[in-house]
Design an enzyme around this catalytic site. Structure first.
Site: not given
Ligand code: FPP
Length: 247
Positions: A18, A66
């Protein structure tokens, strides 16, 4: 009931990655740049897991929820996943890492499904290192899928509800050939489990790190493992029982 284990080293670590968006926003960057940095950290942590002799690593990369994000962000995440698979497939084969995916794969774009399947097939014979990506994953969806599959088996006369126990039912989950996670890590200072491995984590230890995912590097990961080593897992027993088991 799972056996109470005295080992201080987790076999299976699962991570809720996250904070990519906040990491980017704090630097005046676009959210997608946070996800790009997040992918770089995925590579670092996959490497760290091997260095730390961790056999199973599961990463929550895309949840069923998502899809509700802005289309540009969803498309960018799919693009990153596509690139990750293209660039890491050979790497996984060379490093003998077995790839698995949990989640409803049917909803992912066909080109990504094909790459996933090719890498799964090419790495299926490895057993020492195991990387699982949770993609279009949600625990509630997983449980419903398991119940539906189980009900079909009852209708065909191949299952008898009266004989059902947890060991049997867990075979209908996406994680059928994975051990339960010992340690679940969430980055970015949020204290939630967000529909991730709810049943499999029944006896897991949780660790919440303040760093956003792109900053949760090898050292932070080692700290999490150190914290785990200091926990006493009881599985419903008393502390004294656990100590007498391990002496
Ligand atoms: C949460 O951060 C993260 C995600 C919803 C996606 C996780 C994806 C990756 C690390 C990259 C893709 C992965 C691979 C394996 C290619 P957020 O966007 O919710 O952060 P925030 O809460 O600060 O908005």
């Amino acid at each position: 009931m799972p056996e109470a284990k005295p080992e201080s080293h987790p076999r299976h670590v699962a991570i809720i990655m996250d904070g990519n968006g906040r990491w980017a926003q704090r630097r005046g960057l676009a959210r997608i740049e946070g996800h790009e940095a997040g992918v770089e950290n995925v590579k670092r942590i996959v490497e760290a897991a091997r260095e730390q002799d961790l056999r199973y690593l599961t990463l929550y990369a895309f949840s069923v929820e998502n899809w509700k994000r802005p289309t540009t962000e969803v498309n960018a995440l799919m693009q990153l996943l596509d690139q990750f698979l293209s660039s890491q497939s050979e790497e996984m084969i060379q490093k003998e890492i077995r790839l698995r995916v949990i989640g409803q794969l049917g909803k992912l774009p066909g080109r990504i499904r094909n790459k996933i399947q090719k890498t799964i097939d090419a790495t299926a014979h490895f057993d020492r290192w195991n990387l699982t990506l949770a993609l279009n994953y949600g625990s509630r969806t997983e449980i419903l899928d398991a119940v539906k599959a189980y009900a079909q088996e009852i209708a065909k006369g191949r299952e008898k509800p009266r004989q059902l126990d947890w060991e049997q039912f867990s075979q209908y989950l996406y994680t059928t050939d994975l051990p339960d996670p010992d340690l679940v890590i969430r980055t970015s200072g949020e204290h939630r489990v967000s529909n991730f491995l709810l049943l499999q984590s029944a006896y897991a230890e949780y660790y919440f790190a303040d760093e956003c995912w792109p900053d949760f590097g090898k050292e932070a990961f080692a700290e999490a493992l150190k914290a785990y080593a200091c926990r006493q897992r009881r599985f419903g027993l008393t502390g004294e029982q656990i100590l007498s088991q391990s002496s």
